[in-house]
Design an enzyme around this catalytic site. Structure first.
Site, mmCIF file in Angstrom:
data_model
loop_
_atom_site.group_PDB
_atom_site.id
_atom_site.type_symbol
_atom_site.label_atom_id
_atom_site.label_comp_id
_atom_site.label_asym_id
_atom_site.label_seq_id
_atom_site.Cartn_x
_atom_site.Cartn_y
_atom_site.Cartn_z
ATOM 1 N N SER A 15 84.784 24.500 16.124
ATOM 2 C CA SER A 15 85.662 23.367 16.440
ATOM 3 C C SER A 15 86.508 22.954 15.238
ATOM 4 C CB SER A 15 84.821 22.164 16.882
ATOM 5 O OG SER A 15 83.903 22.546 17.874
ATOM 6 N N GLY A 16 85.872 22.752 14.077
ATOM 7 C CA GLY A 16 86.592 22.278 12.897
ATOM 8 C C GLY A 16 87.484 23.342 12.290
ATOM 9 N N GLU A 35 84.996 35.026 11.276
ATOM 10 C CA GLU A 35 84.003 34.519 12.236
ATOM 11 C C GLU A 35 82.958 35.599 12.466
ATOM 12 O OE1 GLU A 35 83.022 31.659 13.903
ATOM 13 O OE2 GLU A 35 81.472 33.082 14.510
ATOM 14 N N CYS A 43 80.161 24.823 19.959
ATOM 15 C CA CYS A 43 80.507 23.997 21.122
ATOM 16 C C CYS A 43 80.884 24.860 22.322
ATOM 17 C CB CYS A 43 81.643 23.043 20.763
ATOM 18 S SG CYS A 43 82.087 21.973 22.127
ATOM 19 N N CYS A 48 78.178 22.379 23.635
ATOM 20 C CA CYS A 48 78.681 21.417 24.632
ATOM 21 C C CYS A 48 79.125 22.039 25.958
ATOM 22 C CB CYS A 48 79.884 20.641 24.100
ATOM 23 S SG CYS A 48 80.134 20.674 22.334
ATOM 24 N N LYS A 51 76.430 23.919 28.036
ATOM 25 C CA LYS A 51 75.455 22.887 28.402
ATOM 26 C C LYS A 51 75.969 22.041 29.554
ATOM 27 C CE LYS A 51 75.588 18.942 26.517
ATOM 28 N NZ LYS A 51 75.721 18.038 25.369
ATOM 29 N N TYR A 99 91.163 30.376 22.676
ATOM 30 C CA TYR A 99 91.153 29.985 21.255
ATOM 31 C C TYR A 99 91.778 31.094 20.404
ATOM 32 C CZ TYR A 99 88.269 25.739 21.272
ATOM 33 O OH TYR A 99 87.815 24.468 21.420
ATOM 34 N N ALA A 115 81.559 36.082 6.183
ATOM 35 C CA ALA A 115 82.214 35.925 4.882
ATOM 36 C C ALA A 115 81.323 35.091 3.965
ATOM 37 C CB ALA A 115 83.559 35.240 5.069
ATOM 38 N N GLY A 178 62.894 15.450 20.276
ATOM 39 C CA GLY A 178 63.176 14.118 20.815
ATOM 40 C C GLY A 178 64.628 13.724 20.678
ATOM 41 N N TYR A 180 68.983 14.495 21.434
ATOM 42 C CA TYR A 180 69.719 14.584 22.691
ATOM 43 C C TYR A 180 69.659 15.973 23.319
ATOM 44 C CZ TYR A 180 73.911 16.771 20.553
ATOM 45 O OH TYR A 180 74.784 17.629 19.940
ATOM 46 N N GLU A 184 68.427 16.566 27.093
ATOM 47 C CA GLU A 184 69.375 17.147 28.051
ATOM 48 C C GLU A 184 68.798 18.379 28.732
ATOM 49 O OE1 GLU A 184 73.592 15.738 26.015
ATOM 50 O OE2 GLU A 184 72.788 17.695 25.487
ATOM 51 N N ASP A 305 79.894 20.267 11.046
ATOM 52 C CA ASP A 305 78.437 20.116 10.926
ATOM 53 C C ASP A 305 77.895 20.568 9.571
ATOM 54 O OD1 ASP A 305 78.606 19.321 13.550
ATOM 55 O OD2 ASP A 305 77.181 20.792 14.328
ATOM 56 N N THR A 313 81.471 17.552 18.192
ATOM 57 C CA THR A 313 82.700 18.337 18.230
ATOM 58 C C THR A 313 83.967 17.529 17.924
ATOM 59 O OG1 THR A 313 81.836 20.081 19.589
ATOM 60 C CG2 THR A 313 84.176 19.624 19.849
ATOM 61 N N HIS A 438 87.157 -2.567 42.175
ATOM 62 C CA HIS A 438 86.074 -2.635 43.141
ATOM 63 C C HIS A 438 86.290 -1.639 44.269
ATOM 64 C CE1 HIS A 438 82.785 -4.589 45.229
ATOM 65 N NE2 HIS A 438 83.523 -4.566 46.323
ATOM 66 N N GLU A 443 82.779 -1.755 37.071
ATOM 67 C CA GLU A 443 83.209 -3.157 37.175
ATOM 68 C C GLU A 443 82.152 -4.107 36.604
ATOM 69 O OE1 GLU A 443 83.559 -4.965 41.168
ATOM 70 O OE2 GLU A 443 82.518 -3.194 41.935
HETATM 71 P P1 FAD Z 1 80.582 25.333 14.764
HETATM 72 O O1 FAD Z 1 81.247 25.019 16.033
HETATM 73 O O2 FAD Z 1 79.111 25.535 14.771
HETATM 74 O O3 FAD Z 1 81.294 26.637 14.194
HETATM 75 C C1 FAD Z 1 80.844 27.295 13.054
HETATM 76 C C2 FAD Z 1 81.198 28.762 13.178
HETATM 77 O O4 FAD Z 1 81.023 29.389 11.921
HETATM 78 C C3 FAD Z 1 80.307 29.510 14.146
HETATM 79 O O5 FAD Z 1 81.108 30.166 15.103
HETATM 80 C C4 FAD Z 1 79.550 30.507 13.273
HETATM 81 O O6 FAD Z 1 79.301 31.737 13.930
HETATM 82 C C5 FAD Z 1 80.512 30.688 12.128
HETATM 83 N N1 FAD Z 1 79.901 31.112 10.860
HETATM 84 C C6 FAD Z 1 78.822 30.582 10.245
HETATM 85 N N2 FAD Z 1 78.628 31.174 9.055
HETATM 86 C C7 FAD Z 1 79.604 32.097 8.905
HETATM 87 C C8 FAD Z 1 79.954 33.021 7.869
HETATM 88 N N3 FAD Z 1 79.277 33.078 6.742
HETATM 89 N N4 FAD Z 1 81.028 33.831 8.060
HETATM 90 C C9 FAD Z 1 81.753 33.767 9.208
HETATM 91 N N5 FAD Z 1 81.472 32.917 10.209
HETATM 92 C C10 FAD Z 1 80.426 32.068 10.048
HETATM 93 N N6 FAD Z 1 78.852 17.969 20.404
HETATM 94 C C11 FAD Z 1 79.523 17.096 21.188
HETATM 95 O O7 FAD Z 1 80.457 16.441 20.716
HETATM 96 N N7 FAD Z 1 79.195 16.926 22.505
HETATM 97 C C12 FAD Z 1 78.189 17.629 23.081
HETATM 98 O O8 FAD Z 1 77.909 17.458 24.271
HETATM 99 C C13 FAD Z 1 77.481 18.570 22.282
HETATM 100 N N8 FAD Z 1 76.498 19.312 22.825
HETATM 101 C C14 FAD Z 1 75.857 20.247 22.057
HETATM 102 C C15 FAD Z 1 74.858 21.008 22.645
HETATM 103 C C16 FAD Z 1 74.168 21.945 21.904
HETATM 104 C C17 FAD Z 1 73.096 22.773 22.564
HETATM 105 C C18 FAD Z 1 74.492 22.134 20.527
HETATM 106 C C19 FAD Z 1 73.754 23.147 19.703
HETATM 107 C C20 FAD Z 1 75.487 21.370 19.934
HETATM 108 C C21 FAD Z 1 76.180 20.420 20.690
HETATM 109 N N9 FAD Z 1 77.176 19.624 20.138
HETATM 110 C C22 FAD Z 1 77.853 18.718 20.928
HETATM 111 C C23 FAD Z 1 77.519 19.701 18.698
HETATM 112 C C24 FAD Z 1 78.754 20.556 18.477
HETATM 113 O O9 FAD Z 1 78.577 21.821 19.069
HETATM 114 C C25 FAD Z 1 79.028 20.683 16.989
HETATM 115 O O10 FAD Z 1 79.087 19.402 16.421
HETATM 116 C C26 FAD Z 1 80.337 21.407 16.705
HETATM 117 O O11 FAD Z 1 80.335 22.687 17.289
HETATM 118 C C27 FAD Z 1 80.563 21.506 15.196
HETATM 119 O O12 FAD Z 1 81.711 22.258 14.924
HETATM 120 P P2 FAD Z 1 81.848 23.035 13.546
HETATM 121 O O13 FAD Z 1 83.245 23.529 13.499
HETATM 122 O O14 FAD Z 1 81.340 22.221 12.437
HETATM 123 O O15 FAD Z 1 80.836 24.268 13.649
#
Ligand code: FAD
Length: 460
Positions: A15-16, A35, A43, A48, A51, A99, A115, A178, A180, A184, A305, A313, A438, A443
């Site tokens: 995501s980020g 990647e 996500c 997300c 799920k 994407y 990487a 314990g 989310y 879920e 994260d 996300t 309503h 409401e």
């Molecule tokens: P990520 O999306 O985790 O992306 C990191 C990427 O880096 C991954 O693709 C990984 O493969 C890659 N990577 C790691 N190390 C390396 C490397 N050395 N070289 C190359 N690539 C690498 N958030 C919500 O807001 N709502 C929700 O409902 C929700 N539900 C979730 C349910 C589950 C089961 C989980 C596990 C998470 C959920 N989240 C939810 C949290 C959300 O998925 C994360 O907060 C979000 O994905 C964080 O984005 P990010 O870019 O930090 O990392």
């Protein structure tokens, strides 16, 4: 000739990382992304999105049951797990391609490999052993599920990484945790017809959420047939002829087809080479960054994260956005972490924004609580007894609404909109003056008039 191969190297296309890469490229930067798994990150691929698809699948059971109260006769309903997994796979592949296409359109190069960092301006691609130089490196590697590696038999358990692709539907599942994600998945498997046990070492799940919601959800999940065991943890997991057996601290053994651990997540910083470059990590392994997501090494930034700020996300996306705007778009801004709405997609679901009652009472002298509990219209005719809970927390002196908490159908949708009002510092009088829509459940948010008086507290 340019001093570096790229202006920006992003590690991780989640995501980020994807948001930062695209926006930096739109500002004219030469961007490369590595990647190691699949574009889209946690996500899209195993968080997300899949799920929520499973949550939708799990709720049809209620719909089928409720429909009969409205005159429908149904017969022959059955559930096909491999079909759900395949449908989910099609959808996440579609999103992954979308994407990738976006990155492609903005001329961001994507390398499908791991990487690691070699120096403040050098990254090593692990498969091809290529060294790439970049003026700025963004670490956006996300997090990974925690496991208790010292626990005998831990190799038999699954985490959220595996649960989406199980070949067979687990008729009996035990979920440890314990947070989310644990809650879920307990609801998902319960809705899909499994026998579900949730085991948690604390006394109440969903720490940090409003107490009324925690209690209300635990009661509703129990009423739906989920066995909730608190104050216990596993001491051993063993394979048996019939599946798995998890022994708890009290000696009792739980039999299951699958045992899922959802006991938290840790930042993905292991083996990246950060420490030897002087990038400071906190005790949990998260990259320490300033308001602009800059680490202690000036050319290395981190978002999402991996920084363990707020692991959601939309937060990772916004951090990526702020980073790209600030560094490449010449529009510096920082992320505002106040008033982040969040949901728990349990059944019933939770939507929450702002202070819990407990937090508000710790923060302010004068706190007013308004709460209502009622059976939603649809549920009454369907013959179910599950109640919805709506709770508003008001700071007494200013009359400002500082928290909104909902337990029940569509709580996430309701609270996303309420979050705008809370963020705009709406008062309880603003809520009261808003005309009700309503008939709706939402409401209740604008019709709650009576202050709730805690036992022992004087009314006034
Ligand atoms: P990520 O999306 O985790 O992306 C990191 C990427 O880096 C991954 O693709 C990984 O493969 C890659 N990577 C790691 N190390 C390396 C490397 N050395 N070289 C190359 N690539 C690498 N958030 C919500 O807001 N709502 C929700 O409902 C929700 N539900 C979730 C349910 C589950 C089961 C989980 C596990 C998470 C959920 N989240 C939810 C949290 C959300 O998925 C994360 O907060 C979000 O994905 C964080 O984005 P990010 O870019 O930090 O990392």
């Amino acid at each position: 000739m340019a001093k570096y191969d790229y202006d920006l190297f992003v590690i991780g296309a989640g995501s980020g990382g994807v948001r930062a890469a695209r926006l930096a490229a739109m500002s004219g930067a030469r961007v490369m992304v590595a990647e190691e798994h699949r574009v889209g990150g946690t996500c899209v691929i195993r968080g997300c999105v899949p799920k929520k698809l499973f949550v939708y699948a799990s709720r049809f059971a209620d719909d089928f049951a409720d429909a009969q109260g409205f005159g429908w006769s149904l017969s022959g309903e059955s559930f096909d797990w491999p079909k759900l997994v395949a449908a989910k796979d099609r959808e996440i592949t579609r999103l992954e391609l979308a994407y990738s296409a976006t990155l492609d359109r903005h001329k961001v190069e994507v390398f499908a490999e791991r990487a690691t960092l070699v120096s403040p301006h050098e990254v090593r691609l692990e498969n091809s052993a290529r060294i790439i130089t970049a003026k700025t490196i963004l670490v956006a590697t996300g997090g990974r599920p925690n496991l208790d590696y010292a626990l005998p038999g831990i190799e038999h358990v699954i985490t959220s990484n595996e649960v989406f692709d199980l070949k067979e539907f687990p008729r009996r599942i035990v979920i440890a945790g314990g947070g989310y994600i644990a809650v879920e998945f307990a609801s998902i498997f319960n809705g899909l017809g499994a026998e579900v046990t949730l085991i948690y070492r604390g006394d109440k799940f969903l720490r940090g959420f409003d107490e009324d919601l925690r209690d209300g959800l635990a009661a509703a999940m129990t009423a739906r047939g989920i066995r909730i065991i608190t104050g216990q943890k596993f001491t051993k997991i063993a394979k048996t002829a019939a599946g798995l057996a998890g022994t708890m601290s009290n000696g009792e053994t739980l039999e299951a087809d699958q045992i899922m651990f959802a006991i938290g997540r840790s930042p993905n910083t292991q083996g990246l080479g950060l420490e030897k470059l002087g990038v400071q990590l906190d005790p949990e392994g998260a990259i320490v960054v300033d308001n602009y997501s800059q680490s202690t090494v000036p050319s290395i930034y981190a978002v999402g994260d991996v920084t363990n700020r707020v692991n959601l996300t939309p937060v990772a996306i916004r951090e990526g956005h702020a980073f790209a705007d600030s560094l490449f778009g010449k529009k510096p801004w920082i992320v505002d972490y106040t008033t982040i709405p969040t949901a728990v997609f349990s059944t019933p679901e939770i939507g929450t924004v702002g202070f819990t009652e407990h937090e508000a009472r710790a923060q302010y002298k004068d706190v007013h609580v308004y709460k209502g509990s009622f059976r939603p219209m649809k549920v009454i005719i369907a013959g179910r007894s599950e109640k919805m809970l709506v709770k508003i927390i008001v700071e007494g002196e200013s009359d400002r609404v500082v928290g909104v908490h909902v337990l029940g159908p569509d709580a996430a949708e309701i609270v996303q909109m309420a979050a705008i009002a809370v963020r705009m510092r709406a008062t309880k009088a603003d809520f009261d003056q808003t005309m009700a829509l309503h008939p709706s459940a939402a409401e209740e948010l604008v019709t709650l008039r009576e202050k709730w008086v805690a036992p022992g507290e004087a009314a006034g």
